[in-house]
Design a protein around this motif. Structure first.
Motif, PDB file in Angstrom:
ATOM      1  N   TRP A  23      37.780  44.708  26.568  1.00  0.00           N
ATOM      2  CA  TRP A  23      37.415  45.656  25.523  1.00  0.00           C
ATOM      3  C   TRP A  23      36.246  45.083  24.712  1.00  0.00           C
ATOM      4  O   TRP A  23      36.244  43.910  24.369  1.00  0.00           O
ATOM      5  N   PRO A  24      35.232  45.912  24.432  1.00  0.00           N
ATOM      6  CA  PRO A  24      34.054  45.413  23.707  1.00  0.00           C
ATOM      7  C   PRO A  24      34.422  44.721  22.395  1.00  0.00           C
ATOM      8  O   PRO A  24      35.176  45.252  21.577  1.00  0.00           O
ATOM      9  N   THR A  71      38.954  37.808  35.191  1.00  0.00           N
ATOM     10  CA  THR A  71      38.826  38.385  33.854  1.00  0.00           C
ATOM     11  C   THR A  71      40.071  38.083  33.037  1.00  0.00           C
ATOM     12  O   THR A  71      41.192  38.223  33.535  1.00  0.00           O
ATOM     13  N   ASP A  98      33.876  38.268  22.008  1.00  0.00           N
ATOM     14  CA  ASP A  98      32.473  37.921  21.756  1.00  0.00           C
ATOM     15  C   ASP A  98      32.308  36.858  20.672  1.00  0.00           C
ATOM     16  O   ASP A  98      31.380  36.050  20.720  1.00  0.00           O
ATOM     17  N   ASN A 103      39.487  49.833  32.007  1.00  0.00           N
ATOM     18  CA  ASN A 103      38.078  49.795  31.613  1.00  0.00           C
ATOM     19  C   ASN A 103      37.208  49.155  32.690  1.00  0.00           C
ATOM     20  O   ASN A 103      36.402  48.275  32.413  1.00  0.00           O
ATOM     21  N   ASP A 104      37.436  49.584  33.922  1.00  0.00           N
ATOM     22  CA  ASP A 104      36.630  49.116  35.057  1.00  0.00           C
ATOM     23  C   ASP A 104      36.624  47.599  35.175  1.00  0.00           C
ATOM     24  O   ASP A 104      35.617  46.983  35.557  1.00  0.00           O
ATOM     25  N   GLU A 159      36.749  45.409  32.825  1.00  0.00           N
ATOM     26  CA  GLU A 159      36.042  44.719  31.746  1.00  0.00           C
ATOM     27  C   GLU A 159      36.926  44.576  30.513  1.00  0.00           C
ATOM     28  O   GLU A 159      37.763  45.433  30.225  1.00  0.00           O
ATOM     29  N   PRO A 175      41.854  45.653  30.666  1.00  0.00           N
ATOM     30  CA  PRO A 175      40.745  45.691  31.625  1.00  0.00           C
ATOM     31  C   PRO A 175      40.986  46.672  32.774  1.00  0.00           C
ATOM     32  O   PRO A 175      40.036  47.258  33.293  1.00  0.00           O
TER      33      PRO A 175
END
Length: 216
Positions: free
Chosen positions: A87-88, A112, A92, A82-83, A85, A79
């Motif tokens: 990782w996509p 986070t 999920d 990645n600002d 965030e 994170p």
């Protein structure tokens, strides 16, 4: 490589053995690499690793199964790279039964999850699951191979190799094998690993780890 981790019961016993070995080799908890808390939360146990340089992993064993998060602080998937965030796709697809692990403050930084690797397995599953990820280029981009190498190999030899390097001392391989097999500790076994300790010195660790104290 990390997807080749064994089933949940086998993984739990590997974690217990590695934590017990670290407790013997490193009486000071703060200096240990591997730990295990058999009473981490109601109905839950947690195995963990921290290398003192910012890398870590945690495995939560619960009535639902097991959830793993690993964090390589130098990974491009961190994170921090990645600002803030994740990782996509990393979390999920995590089932709702493990949502508490994703949101666990102990595994998070500024709200986070600190993770570059995430796996889960419910009881009854025949394999470990991960999200659908588009990994960045490079060898071991998420750090999983390096973070979980000893745990994946799961042998006394693998732990012995790690311990001699990390603790910079000679370690009795046969004694490591006995602990890896979860043999109850004796003063003689403990002294082969650490001449300054006996079983009584490890009472609190035995309870915390839930290491067997007699043959079953």
């Amino acid at each position: 490589m990390v997807r080749t981790l064994p089933d949940i019961p086998t993984l739990r016993e590997r974690c217990r053995a590695m934590a017990m070995l670290d407790a013997i080799l490193s009486p000071e908890w703060e200096s240990r690499y591997y730990s295990f808390d058999a009473r981490w939360a109601p109905g839950e146990q947690m195995a963990s690793m921290r290398n003192g340089s910012g890398d870590a992993w945690s495995i939560v064993f619960s009535p639902s199964g097991a959830f793993i998060r690993g964090f390589d602080h130098e990974s491009p998937m961190s994170p921090a790279s990645n600002d803030g965030e994740l990782w996509p796709g990393l979390v999920d697809a995590v089932p709702q039964v493990f949502s508490g692990c994703v949101d666990e403050p102990a595994f998070s930084y500024k709200g986070t999850l600190e993770a570059t690797v995430c796996l889960w397995r419910q009881h009854g599953d025949d394999r470990w699951h991960t999200g659908e990820l588009d990994l960045p280029d490079g060898n071991d981009p998420d750090g999983a191979d390096r973070l979980f190498q000893v745990l994946v190999e799961g042998t006394a030899v693998a732990y012995h190799r790690f311990a001699e390097d990390y603790y910079e001392t000679t370690v009795d391989l046969e004694a490591v094998g006995e602990v890896f097999a979860l043999h109850p500790l004796s003063d003689e076994l403990v002294r082969r690993l650490n001449a300054d300790l006996v079983v009584a010195d490890l009472t609190d660790d035995l309870i915390e780890i839930g290491y067997p104290t007699r043959h079953v």
